[in-house]
Design an enzyme around this catalytic site. Structure first.
Site, PDB file in Angstrom:
ATOM      1  N   GLY A 107      71.854  30.561  71.728  1.00  0.00           N
ATOM      2  CA  GLY A 107      73.149  29.293  71.804  1.00  0.00           C
ATOM      3  C   GLY A 107      73.470  29.900  70.452  1.00  0.00           C
ATOM      4  O   GLY A 107      72.974  30.102  69.389  1.00  0.00           O
ATOM      5  N   GLN A 111      78.337  27.814  62.523  1.00  0.00           N
ATOM      6  CA  GLN A 111      77.049  28.835  62.328  1.00  0.00           C
ATOM      7  C   GLN A 111      77.903  29.925  61.887  1.00  0.00           C
ATOM      8  O   GLN A 111      77.014  30.779  61.170  1.00  0.00           O
ATOM      9  CB  GLN A 111      76.042  28.883  63.418  1.00  0.00           C
ATOM     10  CG  GLN A 111      75.142  27.880  63.677  1.00  0.00           C
ATOM     11  CD  GLN A 111      74.405  28.149  64.676  1.00  0.00           C
ATOM     12  OE1 GLN A 111      74.560  28.019  65.916  1.00  0.00           O
ATOM     13  NE2 GLN A 111      73.130  28.695  64.469  1.00  0.00           N
ATOM     14  N   CYS A 158      66.278  28.122  65.261  1.00  0.00           N
ATOM     15  CA  CYS A 158      67.586  28.236  65.019  1.00  0.00           C
ATOM     16  C   CYS A 158      67.967  29.525  64.387  1.00  0.00           C
ATOM     17  O   CYS A 158      67.257  29.918  63.303  1.00  0.00           O
ATOM     18  CB  CYS A 158      68.000  26.910  64.315  1.00  0.00           C
ATOM     19  SG  CYS A 158      69.857  26.994  63.962  1.00  0.00           S
ATOM     20  N   LEU A 159      69.048  30.102  64.617  1.00  0.00           N
ATOM     21  CA  LEU A 159      69.278  31.339  63.999  1.00  0.00           C
ATOM     22  C   LEU A 159      69.760  30.910  62.512  1.00  0.00           C
ATOM     23  O   LEU A 159      69.661  31.971  61.713  1.00  0.00           O
ATOM     24  CB  LEU A 159      70.767  31.947  64.701  1.00  0.00           C
ATOM     25  CG  LEU A 159      70.408  32.567  66.095  1.00  0.00           C
ATOM     26  CD1 LEU A 159      71.609  32.970  66.818  1.00  0.00           C
ATOM     27  CD2 LEU A 159      69.572  33.619  66.109  1.00  0.00           C
ATOM     28  N   HIS A 178      71.306  21.159  71.249  1.00  0.00           N
ATOM     29  CA  HIS A 178      70.825  21.826  70.206  1.00  0.00           C
ATOM     30  C   HIS A 178      72.451  22.171  69.510  1.00  0.00           C
ATOM     31  O   HIS A 178      72.637  21.751  68.207  1.00  0.00           O
ATOM     32  CB  HIS A 178      69.904  23.080  70.177  1.00  0.00           C
ATOM     33  CG  HIS A 178      69.931  23.925  68.993  1.00  0.00           C
ATOM     34  ND1 HIS A 178      68.463  23.664  68.228  1.00  0.00           N
ATOM     35  CD2 HIS A 178      70.710  24.434  68.141  1.00  0.00           C
ATOM     36  CE1 HIS A 178      68.600  24.547  67.126  1.00  0.00           C
ATOM     37  NE2 HIS A 178      70.106  24.983  67.162  1.00  0.00           N
ATOM     38  N   GLU A 179      73.054  22.967  70.287  1.00  0.00           N
ATOM     39  CA  GLU A 179      74.299  23.421  69.869  1.00  0.00           C
ATOM     40  C   GLU A 179      75.505  22.305  69.529  1.00  0.00           C
ATOM     41  O   GLU A 179      76.094  22.571  68.762  1.00  0.00           O
ATOM     42  CB  GLU A 179      74.919  24.407  70.997  1.00  0.00           C
ATOM     43  CG  GLU A 179      73.965  25.727  71.153  1.00  0.00           C
ATOM     44  CD  GLU A 179      73.475  26.626  69.885  1.00  0.00           C
ATOM     45  OE1 GLU A 179      74.132  26.447  68.892  1.00  0.00           O
ATOM     46  OE2 GLU A 179      72.403  27.083  69.738  1.00  0.00           O
ATOM     47  N   HIS A 236      75.042  20.911  66.325  1.00  0.00           N
ATOM     48  CA  HIS A 236      75.630  21.666  65.113  1.00  0.00           C
ATOM     49  C   HIS A 236      77.179  21.010  64.885  1.00  0.00           C
ATOM     50  O   HIS A 236      77.680  21.093  63.671  1.00  0.00           O
ATOM     51  CB  HIS A 236      75.644  22.945  65.382  1.00  0.00           C
ATOM     52  CG  HIS A 236      74.322  23.910  65.238  1.00  0.00           C
ATOM     53  ND1 HIS A 236      73.976  24.126  63.729  1.00  0.00           N
ATOM     54  CD2 HIS A 236      73.706  24.636  65.963  1.00  0.00           C
ATOM     55  CE1 HIS A 236      72.997  24.731  63.871  1.00  0.00           C
ATOM     56  NE2 HIS A 236      72.642  25.070  65.163  1.00  0.00           N
TER      57      HIS A 236
END
Length: 164
Positions: free
Chosen positions: A46, A51, A89-90, A131-132, A135
């Protein structure tokens, strides 16, 4: 298409609330295409626009079988049940935490053409949607984690991944 840099924890953009998308134009299409490429290159499941430094309400969710869903102005309208699992997480590479999320979610969103859509997601995909969308509110999983894995647990996890 272009590969975009993924911001890391500590960048102030990750802590800001994203604005709704109001224009479905070439800039949005370029953002969606760039995010697709960036997600594919990252190996993640995701990606949210903040991000990559864009404070707009846009997320990509890799559903596995159905592929990647582009969600513009997503809103979670229903949450059901509970699950607890590892999350990473990225934007926070190399760290994982235990996070409690709904087992099932329903969300409305717009696709790249501005059409209203709905997704019903369970298990891992429900986790990604939550999660996304977090953000977009400036929330990272570390803010909602029950606890972060210790260095020893991280080493153990890496060993298990190396064996499989």
């Amino acid at each position: 298409m272009a590969l975009r840099q993924i911001l890391k924890d500590g960048d102030p953009s990750l802590r800001k609330v994203s604005r709704p998308v109001t224009k479905f134009n070439d800039r949005l299409m370029m953002l969606l295409d760039d995010m697709q490429q960036t997600l594919a290159e990252s190996g993640g499941v995701g990606l949210a626009a903040p991000q990559v430094g864009v404070l707009r309400r846009v997320v990509l969710v890799d559903t596995g079988e159905q592929g990647i869903i582009e969600m513009i102005n997503p809103v979670i309208t229903h949450r059901e049940g509970e699950q607890e699992d590892l999350e990473g997480c990225l934007s926070i590479p190399g760290k994982y935490g235990i996070v409690r999320r709904p087992q099932k979610v329903r969300a409305t969103y717009l696709d790249r053409d501005g059409n209203e859509c709905e997704i019903e997601a369970e298990d891992f995909v429900a986790r990604i949607v939550c999660h996304e969308t977090d953000h977009l509110e400036g929330t990272l999983y570390i803010d909602v984690a029950e606890r972060m894995l210790t260095d020893e647990e991280m080493q153990e996890l890496e060993q298990k991944r190396g064996e499989s």
